[in-house]
Design an enzyme around this catalytic site. Structure first.
Site: not given
Length: 394
Positions: A267, A352, A354
């Site tokens: 990001c 992202h 995760e």
């Protein structure tokens, strides 16, 4: 009939939405954006990348599963405000410890419900993100919380939104980065990696630990010399809020360490790498925020459904000498979603992996990072062809 306290959302372009108060009673101002995720409101509220922003949730019903301490992405909410078609005052979830409204009241999150969020999102998609003010009637008129705001009062808030400082050109990471370095506890010894905290989410640290990394989180202003003194095996550049251009100290650090350590950026970290290499970033019309963004891996041809939260993007064509090559692209608008250095074990993604909240299609990138560290550390100690971008999609 139950009477509800009045509230308004006033935008800098003069648009005013009238609704009802929720959460902490007061006023707040920020950049109004929208997120299309169907779940994960707590993770969104506590993501430091939303610092300075008022978030509109497009899913019409928010709060029904409450708030659980396990789902915090930082130590507190960073959103400036929250907007929903309807908030649930009650919740049902065996994991939850409190309702969403009590959580908002505890941390001072000012919110509004009962407005046409579809109309608001269409306004943002058509005209781009704008600054706005949420104001609760009970805060300004405690003697009459159920009355209407007058047109003159509404215009005061429109002017306040218009005069609020833009996110563009300002360093928002200073408000979210850790004050002191800290080590994340792990159950096993692994590769030591320095995580530059520009507003890092807890889940990112946990995912890195799961693949065999010993994370050491450091403040955003940590110098290259201080990082190398920790004798790390790798470097991670985290997510974070706002415009990446003013973070010149971070560009300098990333540039000086490029090629010396295997590096992974997510990001804002992805944008910092692009700027460090001499490229440019630009502000998007309304950004990507949600858990359903389609991204194509150019190395494998696979399509991943990804979780995203960003309002800026890297112009890959602006990076001199082809130093970085594109590895991932957004299938909705063609913007860059991932890149890798042509020579060094340095790569990054705009989204992202995760996925908290969101799908888990991209978690392989954490494994990819540890593979780059092992290849670099187990070899001659210098970046060679075996660690270049061609191995990213394996």
């Amino acid at each position: 009939m139950i009477r509800k306290e009045r509230a308004i959302l006033a935008l800098e372009d003069g648009t005013v939405y009238r609704g009802y108060a929720f959460g902490h009673r007061g006023e707040t101002v920020g950049e109004v954006v929208f997120n299309t995720s169907m779940t994960g409101y707590q993770e969104i509220m506590t993501d430091p990348s939303y610092n300075g922003q008022i978030v509109t949730i497009t899913y019409p019903h928010v709060g029904n599963y409450g708030v659980a301490i396990y789902d915090m992405e930082s130590n507190k909410p960073y959103v400036r405000g929250f907007i929903s078609r309807e908030f649930s005052a009650e919740y049902s979830n065996y994991r939850a410890q409190q309702s969403l409204e009590s959580f908002m009241q505890q941390y001072g999150v000012v919110s509004i419900q009962g407005i046409d969020t579809r109309a608001l999102v269409r306004r943002l998609r058509t005209g781009g993100v704008v600054k706005g003010v949420i104001a609760h009637r009970s805060f300004t008129h405690p003697e009459d919380p159920y009355g209407e705001f007058t047109p003159a009062e509404e215009q005061v808030y429109v002017s306040r939104a218009l005069g609020h400082q833009d996110i563009d050109g300002h360093d928002m990471t200073r408000e979210v980065t850790t004050a002191l370095p800290y080590a994340f506890p792990t159950l096993r010894h692994g590769k030591r990696v320095v995580l530059m905290d520009f507003g890092i989410k807890h889940t990112i640290i946990e995912r890195l630990a799961e693949v065999g990394i010993e994370p050491i989180v450091v403040p955003a202003h940590t110098t290259p010399a201080q990082i190398m003194a920790l004798q790390p095996h790798g470097l991670f550049l985290s997510n974070g809020p706002g415009d990446p251009a003013p973070l010149e100290y971070a560009h300098k650090t990333a540039w000086e360490l490029m090629g010396l350590l295997p590096t992974f950026g997510i990001c804002l970290g992805h944008q910092i790498l692009g700027l460090a290499a001499g490229g440019r970033t630009f502000k998007m019309k309304f950004g990507h925020r949600g858990g359903n963004q389609p991204v194509k891996n150019l190395l494998t041809g696979n399509v991943e459904i990804t979780s995203q939260n960003h309002g800026y993007a890297v112009d890959i064509e602006s990076i001199p000498n082809g130093a970085f090559v594109p590895t991932h692209v957004n299938l909705n608008d063609g913007t860059l979603e991932g890149m890798a250095h042509a020579r060094y074990p340095v790569f990054s993604v705009q989204y992202h992996p995760e996925a908290s909240p969101g799908p888990h299609d991209s978690r392989y990138l954490f494994d990819r990072f540890i593979e780059e560290i092992d290849a670099f550390d187990g070899g001659s100690g210098t970046p060679v062809a075996k660690a270049n971008s061609g191995r990213l999609g394996v």
